[in-house]
Design an enzyme around this catalytic site. Structure first.
Site, mmCIF file in Angstrom:
data_model
loop_
_atom_site.group_PDB
_atom_site.id
_atom_site.type_symbol
_atom_site.label_atom_id
_atom_site.label_comp_id
_atom_site.label_asym_id
_atom_site.label_seq_id
_atom_site.Cartn_x
_atom_site.Cartn_y
_atom_site.Cartn_z
ATOM 1 N N GLU A 1 -0.949 9.787 4.884
ATOM 2 C CA GLU A 1 -1.984 10.740 4.446
ATOM 3 C C GLU A 1 -1.337 11.954 3.772
ATOM 4 O O GLU A 1 -1.803 12.431 2.737
ATOM 5 C CB GLU A 1 -2.814 11.168 5.648
ATOM 6 C CG GLU A 1 -3.792 12.298 5.380
ATOM 7 C CD GLU A 1 -3.770 13.343 6.480
ATOM 8 O OE1 GLU A 1 -3.635 14.533 6.144
ATOM 9 O OE2 GLU A 1 -3.889 12.969 7.666
ATOM 10 N N HIS A 2 -0.260 12.463 4.356
ATOM 11 C CA HIS A 2 0.461 13.587 3.743
ATOM 12 C C HIS A 2 1.060 13.202 2.391
ATOM 13 O O HIS A 2 0.949 13.943 1.415
ATOM 14 C CB HIS A 2 1.583 14.051 4.675
ATOM 15 C CG HIS A 2 1.153 15.013 5.730
ATOM 16 N ND1 HIS A 2 1.642 16.284 5.837
ATOM 17 C CD2 HIS A 2 0.246 14.886 6.743
ATOM 18 C CE1 HIS A 2 1.083 16.908 6.868
ATOM 19 N NE2 HIS A 2 0.234 16.061 7.439
ATOM 20 N N HIS B 1 -0.627 8.972 9.527
ATOM 21 C CA HIS B 1 -0.650 10.405 9.266
ATOM 22 C C HIS B 1 0.375 10.791 8.210
ATOM 23 O O HIS B 1 0.086 11.617 7.321
ATOM 24 C CB HIS B 1 -0.396 11.160 10.572
ATOM 25 C CG HIS B 1 -0.337 12.639 10.410
ATOM 26 N ND1 HIS B 1 0.845 13.346 10.486
ATOM 27 C CD2 HIS B 1 -1.309 13.558 10.166
ATOM 28 C CE1 HIS B 1 0.605 14.624 10.295
ATOM 29 N NE2 HIS B 1 -0.697 14.789 10.106
#
Length: 420
Positions: free
Chosen positions: A51-52, A48
């Site tokens: 992804e950012h 995650h």
């Protein structure tokens, strides 16, 4: 006749397209076979965070450049992380497809992971974790997942924890990306006004920086079950009751989907009618399925008041058990019609078509024709639904609850109510 086409590039990247001649837009993106279940415990949440960070600048674009280039053409660029994959996708007008492809390819191969940007984004993710923790009807599903799959990557939260996220350095994020973001584990999917051969040609040039290896591993899902209870001084009791579910490639997958719809998937479903319409015990109640390549979960969520929960729990458990005694033909036909219409209506969206294609390649290693899916839904019988209900509801229950719990039954009492 289907116009879907698929090409495997020499490096291992799969390109799949679904042309739609009646639209003026294109949805395209890359789905990566890497998510929370691929993470070691000490870096839970890194998929995650990565992804950012992919949007925070590349070797030739700053974070602001990325945003401005997409806004300048009225396009949309986004991403999400799941337990078994991560997706980066865009929607643009057909004449801007080349730009969208270039931006997606750039962030997946040439992200700089600037240390200052990383520190800022870690703070943003920590705020996201705090927001999730403050949203009981959201975080309840993380606790449900953790109890269903304890001590396993599949049971860990997608967002990770504050301490783990803050501890991840630039080299750790880049190392994870190099290990998992390889060509054989990626699918470039596009739907809308797109030409397959042209996209393949563009992808050959755009994705030259991807590694050809495919050596990442993860453990097989092991469902366990059990209980999670968290007392909170809030207005609603949020609870989930669930069971060991059905994998994507299980022959019972479509019967389980019909079961979920019939039990709690619409206004005519058993749970909605009995608990909300007849008794007024909850505003929100529904059934759901979550599937993976090697397992899945079947569950029921309800949000109710501190006093109402005492009546709701026995009724909810009774409705779950009753399905195993039989269903009638009209409700079977309604459930199948709901699923069929949902499948066919989703085909009107380029974004949904794009995502469906990518997920099918990751899960089944082939595009699955719509006629095949609809045929399997229509082939589900009442006997199939009852058989799958008995199979699923005979497994050890998982129970999670957050809120004022004084009147919530204990795990053993819930398990006894669900005993077939």
């Amino acid at each position: 006749m289907s116009t879907i086409r698929e090409t495997r590039l020499p490096g291992g990247l799969t390109v799949v397209t679904d042309p739609m001649s009646t639209v003026e837009s294109v949805s395209l993106g890359v789905w990566v076979d890497a998510g929370t279940r691929h993470e070691p415990a000490e870096i839970n949440g890194i998929s995650h965070l990565l992804e950012h960070m992919a949007f925070k600048g590349t070797e030739r674009r700053s974070a602001q450049d990325i945003a401005e280039e997409m806004d300048a053409v009225g396009g949309h660029l986004n991403a999400y992380t799941a337990r078994d994959h991560t997706a980066y996708y865009a929607k643009v007008l057909k004449e801007d497809a080349a730009l969208a492809l270039d931006v997606v390819a750039d962030i997946l191969q040439h992200s700089t992971m600037d240390a200052e940007e990383l520190a800022r984004e870690q703070a943003v993710v920590v705020q996201e974790i705090a927001q999730a923790n403050d949203t009981p009807d959201d975080i309840i599903f993380d606790h449900f997942q953790a109890i269903a799959y304890p001590g396993q990557p599949l049971g860990r939260p997608v967002l990770g924890t504050e301490d783990l996220v803050r501890a991840m350095g630039r080299d750790t994020v880049l190392g994870y990306m190099r290990t998992h973001y390889s060509a054989p584990r990626m699918v470039l999917a596009a739907a809308g006004r797109v030409e397959h051969d042209a996209l393949v040609e563009a992808a050959l040039s755009a994705f030259q920086g991807l590694a050809p290896h495919n050596d990442a591993e993860f453990g097989v899902a092991r469902y366990v079950g059990g209980e999670y209870r968290e007392e909170r001084d809030i207005e609603q009791v949020n609870l989930v009751v669930g069971f060991d579910g059905i994998a994507f490639d299980d022959p019972d997958y479509y019967a389980a989907s019909v079961l979920s719809t019939l039990l709690g998937g619409g206004m005519s479903s058993r749970l909605f009618q009995e608990i909300r319409e007849k008794r007024g015990l909850a505003y929100s109640i529904y059934a759901f399925t979550s599937s993976y390549g090697d397992g899945g979960l079947f569950g029921v969520y309800a949000g109710t008041g501190e006093d109402e929960v005492a009546e709701l729990m026995p009724v909810m458990c009774d409705e779950i058990v009753k399905v195993t005694a039989g269903i009638d033909e009209p409700e079977l036909l309604r459930a199948r019609a709901q699923l069929k219409s949902s499948i066919l209506m989703s085909l009107e969206s380029t974004s949904t078509r794009c995502e469906q294609l990518a997920r099918q390649i990751l899960v089944f290693n082939r595009p699955v024709p719509v006629a095949e899916v609809v045929g399997k839904v229509e082939g589900v019988t009442a006997a199939d639904v009852v058989r799958v209900a008995k199979r699923v509801f005979a497994t050890t229950p998982t129970f999670a609850a957050i809120g004022p719990l004084a009147k919530v039954e204990g795990y053993d009492a819930v398990a006894r109510r669900l005993m077939l």
